[in-house]
Design an enzyme around this catalytic site. Structure first.
Site: not given
Ligand SMILES: NC(=O)c1ccc[n+]([C@@H]2O[C@H](COP(=O)([O-])OP(=O)(O)OC[C@H]3O[C@@H](n4cnc5c(N)ncnc54)[C@H](OP(=O)(O)O)[C@@H]3O)[C@@H](O)[C@H]2O)c1
Length: 271
Positions: A23, A149, A162, A166
């Site tokens: 995702s 992040s 969190y 990071k």
């Molecule tokens: N969105 C933002 O604003 C933002 C900003 C800064 C940094 N980030 C970083 O970007 C990264 C991706 O986040 P996102 O925003 O795209 O959120 P997301 O849509 O919730 O994606 C998280 C991904 O991690 C996987 N995941 C979670 N727990 C897991 C586990 N135990 N084992 C294997 N896979 C796991 C989920 O897949 P499954 O549930 O299928 O396992 C999903 O594919 C993260 O590291 C987040 O900290 C996001």
């Protein structure tokens, strides 16, 4: 390969592995790497969601593959890495993207919750990196990308575990970038601010985000930063890039920064 092809598919003949590819940011980064020519390996827990992303990747890179795994299970990571190396024949670009939030104040957070965040967001990418690094060093090339992040540098309110996870990831990556000097393997970190179209802000077990999500950027901006770092060899990019100024402003006067965040947080809680 013609020059035009090399420009359109700069990662032609290369392989990549993206964690958290089911995702949000990971799904978009995986597709962007496939469009750039890499055969991509996808990892996450949800098989059906991974299968959708895999189909999109295979449209550009037919040899792409997927593995379902819980990356919080650190003892399973060596076997996962070995299976990926066997199938893809080595990993040229590892994107450690899987991660979880934990939006709540420290006084409302259990010790177990803090550990859960650090295990998935910090210890797991370190373990996967250490498992794939010997192969990269042996081949004399590789890119180790961490999706950090802005929380790594800017201590966000109600997100202590969190932000700490990071910050630890970023510190490890900074030292690793130096340690790997001369090996042909490079370390890169992308520090996104608010990114839209992901599940991070709607996951159960978290407070509502304090930030205004209407400013969030599309995940493609993170994918572009990953591709740019892999091409340039640079270490760190903020998305958007003006957050670099905020981080250096904070470093120049941390007391003023903390006072400002306290005031911002009070305002957000009252609004
Ligand atoms: N969105 C933002 O604003 C933002 C900003 C800064 C940094 N980030 C970083 O970007 C990264 C991706 O986040 P996102 O925003 O795209 O959120 P997301 O849509 O919730 O994606 C998280 C991904 O991690 C996987 N995941 C979670 N727990 C897991 C586990 N135990 N084992 C294997 N896979 C796991 C989920 O897949 P499954 O549930 O299928 O396992 C999903 O594919 C993260 O590291 C987040 O900290 C996001």
């Amino acid at each position: 390969m013609t020059q035009d092809e090399a420009e359109r598919r700069p990662l032609g003949g290369r392989t990549a592995l993206v964690t958290g590819a089911s995702s949000g940011i990971g799904a978009v980064v995986a597709q962007a790497l496939a469009e750039a020519g890499a055969r991509v390996g996808l990892v996450a827990r949800r098989k059906d969601r991974l299968a959708d992303v895999l189909a999109r990747c295979r449209a550009h890179a037919p040899g792409s593959a997927m593995w379902t795994a819980d990356l919080a299970d650190l003892d399973g990571i060596d076997d996962l890495a070995a299976a990926v190396e066997r199938e893809l024949g080595g990993v040229d670009v590892l994107v450690n993207n899987a991660g979880m939030p934990k939006r709540r104040r420290v006084q409302d957070m259990s010790p177990g919750e803090a550990e859960e965040v650090v295990r998935l967001n910090y210890l797991s990418p370190v373990r996967l990196t250490q498992a794939l690094l010997p192969g990269m060093i042996a081949r004399g090339r590789g890119h180790l990308v961490a999706i950090g992040s802005v929380a790594a540098r800017l201590g966000p309110p109600h997100e202590a575990a969190y932000g700490a996870s990071k910050a630890a990831l970023t510190a490890f990556w900074e030292s690793m970038a130096v340690d790997l000097d001369g090996t042909g393997v490079r370390a890169h970190v992308v520090q996104p601010a608010l990114i839209a179209g992901t599940e991070l802000f709607t996951l159960p077990g978290n407070e509502e985000p304090l930030s205004d999500l209407s400013d969030a950027l599309p995940p493609r901006e993170v994918a572009d930063a990953v591709l740019e770092l892999v091409a340039s060899g640079g270490f760190e990019r903020y998305v958007p890039d003006w957050f670099a100024e905020m981080a250096s402003g904070k470093a120049a006067d941390v007391d003023a920064f903390v006072a400002g965040v306290k005031e911002w947080t009070r305002d957000r809680l009252e609004s």
